[in-house]
Design a protein around this motif. Structure first.
Motif, PDB file in Angstrom:
ATOM      1  N   SER A   1       0.829  -1.204   0.000  1.00  0.00           N
ATOM      2  CA  SER A   1       0.000   0.000   0.000  1.00  0.00           C
ATOM      3  C   SER A   1       0.864   1.255   0.000  1.00  0.00           C
ATOM      4  CB  SER A   1      -0.917   0.011   1.227  1.00  0.00           C
ATOM      5  OG  SER A   1      -1.803  -1.073   1.217  1.00  0.00           O
ATOM      6  N   LEU A   2       1.876   1.243   0.835  1.00  0.00           N
ATOM      7  CA  LEU A   2       2.754   2.400   0.947  1.00  0.00           C
ATOM      8  C   LEU A   2       3.459   2.684  -0.366  1.00  0.00           C
ATOM      9  CD1 LEU A   2       3.649   4.402   3.131  1.00  0.00           C
ATOM     10  CD2 LEU A   2       5.578   2.890   3.614  1.00  0.00           C
ATOM     11  N   ARG A   3       3.955   1.644  -1.008  1.00  0.00           N
ATOM     12  CA  ARG A   3       4.682   1.814  -2.263  1.00  0.00           C
ATOM     13  C   ARG A   3       3.776   2.371  -3.356  1.00  0.00           C
ATOM     14  NH1 ARG A   3       5.959  -2.939  -2.722  1.00  0.00           N
ATOM     15  NH2 ARG A   3       4.471  -3.666  -4.283  1.00  0.00           N
ATOM     16  N   VAL A   4       2.581   1.842  -3.470  1.00  0.00           N
ATOM     17  CA  VAL A   4       1.650   2.282  -4.514  1.00  0.00           C
ATOM     18  C   VAL A   4       1.279   3.754  -4.335  1.00  0.00           C
ATOM     19  CG1 VAL A   4      -0.693   2.013  -5.408  1.00  0.00           C
ATOM     20  CG2 VAL A   4       0.712  -0.006  -4.972  1.00  0.00           C
ATOM     21  N   CYS A   5       0.988   4.152  -3.110  1.00  0.00           N
ATOM     22  CA  CYS A   5       0.490   5.511  -2.863  1.00  0.00           C
ATOM     23  C   CYS A   5       1.595   6.566  -2.872  1.00  0.00           C
ATOM     24  CB  CYS A   5      -0.266   5.561  -1.536  1.00  0.00           C
ATOM     25  SG  CYS A   5      -1.776   4.567  -1.549  1.00  0.00           S
ATOM     26  N   LEU A   6       2.767   6.215  -2.385  1.00  0.00           N
ATOM     27  CA  LEU A   6       3.854   7.189  -2.346  1.00  0.00           C
ATOM     28  C   LEU A   6       4.325   7.591  -3.745  1.00  0.00           C
ATOM     29  CD1 LEU A   6       6.092   5.971   0.625  1.00  0.00           C
ATOM     30  CD2 LEU A   6       4.682   8.036   0.515  1.00  0.00           C
ATOM     31  N   LYS A   7       4.176   6.704  -4.698  1.00  0.00           N
ATOM     32  CA  LYS A   7       4.648   7.032  -6.038  1.00  0.00           C
ATOM     33  C   LYS A   7       3.547   7.590  -6.943  1.00  0.00           C
ATOM     34  CE  LYS A   7       4.116   2.457  -8.216  1.00  0.00           C
ATOM     35  NZ  LYS A   7       4.845   1.342  -8.866  1.00  0.00           N
ATOM     36  N   ASN A   8       2.347   7.770  -6.401  1.00  0.00           N
ATOM     37  CA  ASN A   8       1.250   8.308  -7.202  1.00  0.00           C
ATOM     38  C   ASN A   8       1.215   9.833  -7.082  1.00  0.00           C
ATOM     39  OD1 ASN A   8      -1.728   9.157  -7.645  1.00  0.00           O
ATOM     40  ND2 ASN A   8      -1.602   7.110  -8.525  1.00  0.00           N
ATOM     41  N   ARG A   9       1.414  10.532  -8.187  1.00  0.00           N
ATOM     42  CA  ARG A   9       1.517  11.999  -8.141  1.00  0.00           C
ATOM     43  C   ARG A   9       0.210  12.666  -7.744  1.00  0.00           C
ATOM     44  NH1 ARG A   9       0.889  10.707 -13.521  1.00  0.00           N
ATOM     45  NH2 ARG A   9      -0.546  11.985 -14.767  1.00  0.00           N
ATOM     46  N   TYR A  10      -0.918  12.065  -8.095  1.00  0.00           N
ATOM     47  CA  TYR A  10      -2.199  12.675  -7.766  1.00  0.00           C
ATOM     48  C   TYR A  10      -2.425  12.754  -6.256  1.00  0.00           C
ATOM     49  CZ  TYR A  10      -3.396  12.077 -12.712  1.00  0.00           C
ATOM     50  OH  TYR A  10      -3.414  12.145 -14.080  1.00  0.00           O
ATOM     51  N   VAL A  11      -1.944  11.759  -5.538  1.00  0.00           N
ATOM     52  CA  VAL A  11      -2.088  11.770  -4.080  1.00  0.00           C
ATOM     53  C   VAL A  11      -1.333  12.952  -3.484  1.00  0.00           C
ATOM     54  CG1 VAL A  11      -1.608  10.487  -1.959  1.00  0.00           C
ATOM     55  CG2 VAL A  11      -2.437   9.276  -3.983  1.00  0.00           C
ATOM     56  N   TRP A  12      -0.128  13.198  -3.956  1.00  0.00           N
ATOM     57  CA  TRP A  12       0.674  14.307  -3.443  1.00  0.00           C
ATOM     58  C   TRP A  12       0.061  15.666  -3.798  1.00  0.00           C
ATOM     59  CZ3 TRP A  12       4.447  13.692  -0.001  1.00  0.00           C
ATOM     60  CH2 TRP A  12       5.020  12.428   0.118  1.00  0.00           C
ATOM     61  N   ILE A  13      -0.431  15.776  -5.015  1.00  0.00           N
ATOM     62  CA  ILE A  13      -1.050  17.045  -5.433  1.00  0.00           C
ATOM     63  C   ILE A  13      -2.309  17.315  -4.620  1.00  0.00           C
ATOM     64  CG2 ILE A  13      -2.160  18.262  -7.343  1.00  0.00           C
ATOM     65  CD1 ILE A  13      -0.291  16.668  -9.237  1.00  0.00           C
ATOM     66  N   ALA A  14      -3.106  16.275  -4.390  1.00  0.00           N
ATOM     67  CA  ALA A  14      -4.307  16.435  -3.576  1.00  0.00           C
ATOM     68  C   ALA A  14      -3.959  16.861  -2.155  1.00  0.00           C
ATOM     69  CB  ALA A  14      -5.099  15.126  -3.554  1.00  0.00           C
ATOM     70  N   GLY A  15      -2.885  16.304  -1.607  1.00  0.00           N
ATOM     71  CA  GLY A  15      -2.455  16.674  -0.270  1.00  0.00           C
ATOM     72  C   GLY A  15      -2.067  18.135  -0.169  1.00  0.00           C
ATOM     73  N   VAL A  16      -1.329  18.628  -1.150  1.00  0.00           N
ATOM     74  CA  VAL A  16      -0.921  20.036  -1.145  1.00  0.00           C
ATOM     75  C   VAL A  16      -2.134  20.950  -1.304  1.00  0.00           C
ATOM     76  CG1 VAL A  16       0.426  21.784  -2.365  1.00  0.00           C
ATOM     77  CG2 VAL A  16       1.391  19.509  -1.987  1.00  0.00           C
ATOM     78  N   THR A  17      -3.069  20.548  -2.148  1.00  0.00           N
ATOM     79  CA  THR A  17      -4.296  21.334  -2.325  1.00  0.00           C
ATOM     80  C   THR A  17      -5.051  21.467  -1.013  1.00  0.00           C
ATOM     81  OG1 THR A  17      -4.500  20.597  -4.632  1.00  0.00           O
ATOM     82  CG2 THR A  17      -6.475  21.497  -3.579  1.00  0.00           C
ATOM     83  N   MET A  18      -5.225  20.355  -0.321  1.00  0.00           N
ATOM     84  CA  MET A  18      -5.924  20.387   0.957  1.00  0.00           C
ATOM     85  C   MET A  18      -5.103  21.090   2.032  1.00  0.00           C
ATOM     86  SD  MET A  18      -8.824  19.211   0.305  1.00  0.00           S
ATOM     87  CE  MET A  18      -9.405  19.252   1.997  1.00  0.00           C
ATOM     88  N   PHE A  19      -3.794  21.072   1.916  1.00  0.00           N
ATOM     89  CA  PHE A  19      -2.912  21.826   2.818  1.00  0.00           C
ATOM     90  C   PHE A  19      -3.311  23.298   2.826  1.00  0.00           C
ATOM     91  CE2 PHE A  19       0.830  24.485   3.389  1.00  0.00           C
ATOM     92  CZ  PHE A  19       1.512  23.910   4.449  1.00  0.00           C
ATOM     93  N   PHE A  20      -3.466  23.869   1.650  1.00  0.00           N
ATOM     94  CA  PHE A  20      -3.841  25.281   1.538  1.00  0.00           C
ATOM     95  C   PHE A  20      -5.260  25.524   2.059  1.00  0.00           C
ATOM     96  CE2 PHE A  20      -0.877  25.204  -2.336  1.00  0.00           C
ATOM     97  CZ  PHE A  20       0.216  25.602  -1.583  1.00  0.00           C
ATOM     98  N   LEU A  21      -6.189  24.665   1.674  1.00  0.00           N
ATOM     99  CA  LEU A  21      -7.589  24.894   2.003  1.00  0.00           C
ATOM    100  C   LEU A  21      -7.869  24.728   3.496  1.00  0.00           C
ATOM    101  CD1 LEU A  21      -9.302  23.074  -1.008  1.00  0.00           C
ATOM    102  CD2 LEU A  21      -8.948  25.535  -0.707  1.00  0.00           C
ATOM    103  N   LEU A  22      -7.219  23.764   4.133  1.00  0.00           N
ATOM    104  CA  LEU A  22      -7.519  23.518   5.537  1.00  0.00           C
ATOM    105  C   LEU A  22      -6.915  24.579   6.454  1.00  0.00           C
ATOM    106  CD1 LEU A  22      -9.333  21.285   6.580  1.00  0.00           C
ATOM    107  CD2 LEU A  22      -7.319  20.190   7.551  1.00  0.00           C
ATOM    108  N   ILE A  23      -5.804  25.170   6.050  1.00  0.00           N
ATOM    109  CA  ILE A  23      -5.275  26.306   6.821  1.00  0.00           C
ATOM    110  C   ILE A  23      -6.339  27.398   6.890  1.00  0.00           C
ATOM    111  CG2 ILE A  23      -3.593  28.197   6.807  1.00  0.00           C
ATOM    112  CD1 ILE A  23      -1.601  26.219   5.565  1.00  0.00           C
ATOM    113  N   ALA A  24      -6.933  27.705   5.756  1.00  0.00           N
ATOM    114  CA  ALA A  24      -7.973  28.731   5.719  1.00  0.00           C
ATOM    115  C   ALA A  24      -9.157  28.348   6.589  1.00  0.00           C
ATOM    116  CB  ALA A  24      -8.420  28.951   4.268  1.00  0.00           C
TER     117      ALA A  24
END
Length: 397
Positions: A204-227
């Motif tokens: 599970s870790l290997r599959v998700c860590l190498k998926n670019r969409y997961v990282w982009i989604a995380g950064v997007t939510m990083f910005f939104l949740l601060i607000a």
């Protein structure tokens, strides 16, 4: 939903229990919002300490969101999420007896564990009971429990005679929820739902860590949740300081933001499926949310302020179910690894929610609440960049 009536009813029951986990976890946290001044006085806190306590229940997500997803994918949600819900109830009880910063911080930390574990696994839990077309909307309704909890807490907590009675009430809710979880939530592999194979942790870790969409989604939510966190935690005290509003009135104004958040979470995924141009819709939503957060505190009249906050809350919070549900539909992830993927997204976003307001923004701005909210709005607008790289636009992508 699935064709079988029994399955359909059970799916609705599971969704209701998940809704309650989000509701009670966030209700406990946002009881502090309208009582901010009282809590700071009783525990002798400054603004940074209050911010740390207010976000303490989000703190474990930095370290445990990914781990929770890995555990859910490996052992299933019943036992993993269930144990987290029990610990959240313990945290609720601990708040009743807290008389210092440290004890309150630990109690608040525990109170968020149920929401933390469910965040990574809600789509996985609901997937066997609802069709792919329905999943986003159902996740939206379930995660709206967070906003309903925020709304109810900010609207009603000021009516309690004191902080202790408010804490006792939420502790009782937490204990009842823990009992309901183990009473109603069954294993997914008992023949009543579509089987989802257990996924080895390293796989599970290997599959998700190498998926670019997961990282982009995380950064997007990083910005939104601060607000989200800055607005929910500091708008009431900003309105009190700038416009002289009472705790009750400022609590009502913040509740308007939460009411909009409820509508956004419940209706946002459905609207996204119906609009002609998804990209324009999502970008416009972020723009509206950022502007509302940055400048709504300048409005002194309660009625127009409530309308602006209602719109801003809806625009911002629709992204939570949209982003949390999409990993299930990504070919490389699917339901098998979806909890781990959502856990990684939550890890990234919670770094922003817990660290940026408490360790960067409040030390810079202190009691300059206007500057604090403007900075949160600007951070929200950064999501307009990252959202473009997620597979949310269908044929437009």
């Amino acid at each position: 939903m699935k064709d079988n009536t029994g399955k359909s009813r059970y799916g609705i029951l599971i969704a209701a229990v998940c809704f309650a986990v989000y509701f009670i976890g966030n209700y406990m946290q946002y009881q502090l919002s309208p009582l901010a001044a009282t809590v700071m006085k009783e525990l002798s806190l400054n603004e940074s300490q209050y911010s740390s306590i207010f976000t303490a229940n989000l703190f474990p997500a930095i370290f445990l969101s990914l781990i929770s997803g890995l555990l859910v994918d490996r052992f299933g949600p019943r036992i993993t999420v269930g144990l987290a819900v029990v610990l959240a109830a313990v945290g609720g009880i601990g708040r009743v007896f807290a008389s210092s910063y440290g004890v309150m911080w630990i109690s608040m930390l525990l109170s968020g564990l149920g929401c933390l574990f469910l965040t990574s696994s809600s789509a996985k839990i609901l997937f066997p009971w609802f069709s792919a077309a329905q999943l986003g909307g159902v996740v939206g309704v379930v995660t709206a429990g967070s906003n309903v909890g925020m709304f109810v807490a900010t609207a009603t907590t000021a009516w309690f005679p004191g902080t202790r009675s408010a804490y006792v009430f939420s502790a009782v809710l937490g204990v009842l929820l823990a009992a309901c979880w183990f009473l109603f939530v069954r294993k997914q592999d008992n023949g009543d739902a579509e089987a989802i194979r257990p996924a080895p942790i390293l796989e599970s870790l290997r599959v998700c860590l190498k998926n670019r969409y997961v990282w982009i989604a995380g950064v997007t939510m990083f910005f939104l949740l601060i607000a989200q966190v800055v607005t929910s935690g500091f708008l009431p005290v900003a309105l009190q300081a700038v416009h002289g509003m009472t705790e009750k009135v400022s609590g009502y104004m913040t509740s308007a933001f939460m009411l909009g958040a409820i509508a956004g979470s419940a209706l946002g995924p459905r609207l996204l499926n119906r609009v002609r141009n998804r990209r324009i819709y999502l970008l416009a939503s972020i723009l509206v949310a950022g502007l509302c957060i940055a400048f709504s505190w300048k409005i002194s009249s309660p009625v127009p302020l409530a309308v602006v906050l209602l719109i801003g809350g809806a625009a911002l919070n629709q992204f939570i179910p949209i982003v949390y549900a999409f990993p299930v539909s990504v070919r490389e992830i699917g339901p098998t690894y979806s909890a781990t993927a959502t856990g990684l997204i939550a890890t990234i976003e919670m770094i922003g929610a817990t660290q940026v307001p408490a360790r960067i923004l409040t030390p810079i701005f202190g009691s300059n609440y206007g500057g604090l909210l403007i900075s949160a709005g600007c951070i929200c607008l950064l999501a307009m960049i990252t959202i473009n790289f997620l597979p949310l636009f269908g044929k437009e992508a």
